[in-house]
Design a protein around this motif. Structure first.
Motif, PDB file in Angstrom:
ATOM      1  N   VAL A  78       0.859  -1.234  -0.007  1.00 22.97           N
ATOM      2  CA  VAL A  78      -0.038   0.120   0.011  1.00 22.97           C
ATOM      3  C   VAL A  78       0.906   1.262  -0.019  1.00 22.97           C
ATOM      4  O   VAL A  78       0.724   2.337  -0.585  1.00 22.97           O
ATOM      5  CB  VAL A  78      -0.849   0.077   1.183  1.00 22.97           C
ATOM      6  N   ALA A  79       1.842   1.281   0.953  1.00 16.69           N
ATOM      7  CA  ALA A  79       2.971   2.294   1.043  1.00 16.69           C
ATOM      8  C   ALA A  79       3.591   2.566  -0.646  1.00 16.69           C
ATOM      9  O   ALA A  79       3.690   3.656  -0.759  1.00 16.69           O
ATOM     10  CB  ALA A  79       3.888   2.271   2.036  1.00 16.69           C
ATOM     11  N   ASP A  80       3.729   1.338  -1.238  1.00 16.22           N
ATOM     12  CA  ASP A  80       4.555   1.433  -2.465  1.00 16.22           C
ATOM     13  C   ASP A  80       3.543   2.252  -3.591  1.00 16.22           C
ATOM     14  O   ASP A  80       3.970   2.995  -4.460  1.00 16.22           O
ATOM     15  CB  ASP A  80       4.801   0.177  -3.039  1.00 16.22           C
ATOM     16  N   ILE A  81       2.309   2.008  -3.236  1.00 16.50           N
ATOM     17  CA  ILE A  81       1.031   2.401  -4.265  1.00 16.50           C
ATOM     18  C   ILE A  81       1.127   4.036  -3.934  1.00 16.50           C
ATOM     19  O   ILE A  81       0.990   4.818  -5.004  1.00 16.50           O
ATOM     20  CB  ILE A  81      -0.367   1.722  -4.128  1.00 16.50           C
ATOM     21  N   ALA A  82       1.101   4.333  -2.786  1.00 15.16           N
ATOM     22  CA  ALA A  82       0.988   5.803  -2.521  1.00 15.16           C
ATOM     23  C   ALA A  82       2.377   6.525  -3.056  1.00 15.16           C
ATOM     24  O   ALA A  82       2.583   7.576  -3.433  1.00 15.16           O
ATOM     25  CB  ALA A  82       1.315   6.023  -0.925  1.00 15.16           C
ATOM     26  N   SER A  83       3.741   5.879  -2.800  1.00 17.23           N
ATOM     27  CA  SER A  83       4.748   6.354  -3.504  1.00 17.23           C
ATOM     28  C   SER A  83       5.012   6.541  -4.933  1.00 17.23           C
ATOM     29  O   SER A  83       5.276   7.488  -5.464  1.00 17.23           O
ATOM     30  CB  SER A  83       6.167   5.245  -2.843  1.00 17.23           C
ATOM     31  N   MET A 116       2.200   6.910  -6.764  1.00 18.54           N
ATOM     32  CA  MET A 116       1.118   8.022  -6.992  1.00 18.54           C
ATOM     33  C   MET A 116       1.992   9.465  -6.748  1.00 18.54           C
ATOM     34  O   MET A 116       1.801  10.495  -7.544  1.00 18.54           O
ATOM     35  CB  MET A 116       0.010   8.047  -6.179  1.00 18.54           C
ATOM     36  N   ALA A 117       2.929   9.550  -5.922  1.00 15.39           N
ATOM     37  CA  ALA A 117       3.729  10.843  -5.666  1.00 15.39           C
ATOM     38  C   ALA A 117       4.629  11.115  -6.494  1.00 15.39           C
ATOM     39  O   ALA A 117       4.809  12.095  -6.949  1.00 15.39           O
ATOM     40  CB  ALA A 117       4.233  10.714  -3.968  1.00 15.39           C
ATOM     41  N   LEU A 171       5.150  15.597  -0.550  1.00 17.24           N
ATOM     42  CA  LEU A 171       4.418  14.531  -0.715  1.00 17.24           C
ATOM     43  C   LEU A 171       5.352  13.041  -1.119  1.00 17.24           C
ATOM     44  O   LEU A 171       5.199  12.092  -0.544  1.00 17.24           O
ATOM     45  CB  LEU A 171       3.444  14.265  -2.086  1.00 17.24           C
ATOM     46  N   THR A 222       5.699   9.814   1.561  1.00 22.37           N
ATOM     47  CA  THR A 222       5.356   8.477   1.132  1.00 22.37           C
ATOM     48  C   THR A 222       6.453   7.635   1.104  1.00 22.37           C
ATOM     49  O   THR A 222       6.626   6.442   1.372  1.00 22.37           O
ATOM     50  CB  THR A 222       4.712   8.239  -0.177  1.00 22.37           C
ATOM     51  N   SER A 255       7.308   4.349   3.496  1.00 26.09           N
ATOM     52  CA  SER A 255       7.698   2.982   2.996  1.00 26.09           C
ATOM     53  C   SER A 255       8.652   2.528   3.496  1.00 26.09           C
ATOM     54  O   SER A 255       8.716   1.032   4.068  1.00 26.09           O
ATOM     55  CB  SER A 255       8.007   3.260   1.441  1.00 26.09           C
TER      56      SER A 255
END
Length: 209
Positions: free
Chosen positions: A9-14, A16-17, A47, A51, A55
């Motif tokens: 999930v953290a990778d997905i946020a990274s 996106m950033a 951002l 993120t 991660s």
């Protein structure tokens, strides 16, 4: 498995950033000069930093818990097949901290543990093959290589083109890390189930005096 999921999930946020930063740099160039508001650039930087920090936190927590689990399943497998392993149980922990050697020794421990945990560890390899182990380890190695290269390129990037190229590699590294995390979840789940099943079968086997 929960921590591995949080890593994904953290990778997905990274990702996106990173894509947001890439869009900002690639989409608003004017004769070689960046033409977006300074506030947008500061927000994009913040951002990415946030993120990335999340991660790192989740990865570090996962590493600790994963190595503890890895040692436990290796100890269990040693009970199932006492003479099957190349090294002792301590290598399930120590192998991760051996420079260069940590690129293949943990995989060997994982393969031996997987094989010893099968219903019959002497059966042909087509019974509970190590395909999942190999897929997880391959994704893990690709992630390490891509991540290091991408991070160095991004830190050194000065021009817009360099930032965009580094961002593309960061996204690729993030995707491979998500794949590695998912495969690790499947690996943990499957190996734990194999050992539970084998332990139950052994406990129900009549013992002779």
């Amino acid at each position: 498995m929960i921590l591995l999921l949080l890593v994904a999930v953290a990778d997905i946020a990274s990702i996106m950033a990173t894509l947001n930063m890439r869009r900002l740099v690639a989409g608003v160039l004017d004769d070689g000069f960046v033409a977006f508001p300074e506030a947008d650039a500061e927000f994009a930087d913040a951002l990415m930093a946030a993120t990335s920090f999340a991660s790192i936190v989740f990865v570090l927590a996962t590493i600790v818990v994963f190595i503890i689990w890895f040692h436990r399943v290796r100890c269990n497998a040693g009970v199932f097949a006492t003479d099957w392993f190349t090294n002792g149980t301590g290598m399930a922990v120590g192998s991760w901290f051996i420079p260069i050697g940590n690129l293949w020794i943990p995989r060997r421990v994982a393969v031996e543990t997987w094989t010893a945990s099968r219903a019959d560890h002497l059966a042909p390899s087509r019974h509970e093959p190590t395909t999942l182990v190999n897929a997880w380890w391959t994704a893990w190695l690709i992630t390490i290589c891509l991540g290091r290269v991408a991070s160095r390129l991004y830190d050194r990037a000065e021009t817009a083109d360099e930032i965009v190229s580094a961002a593309d590699l960061l996204v690729a590294a993030g995707v491979t890390n998500i794949v590695a995390a998912v495969l690790a979840i499947l690996f943990v789940r499957r190996l734990t189930h194999m050992q539970h099943t084998k332990a139950l079968a052994l406990s129900q086997t009549p013992r002779t005096v």
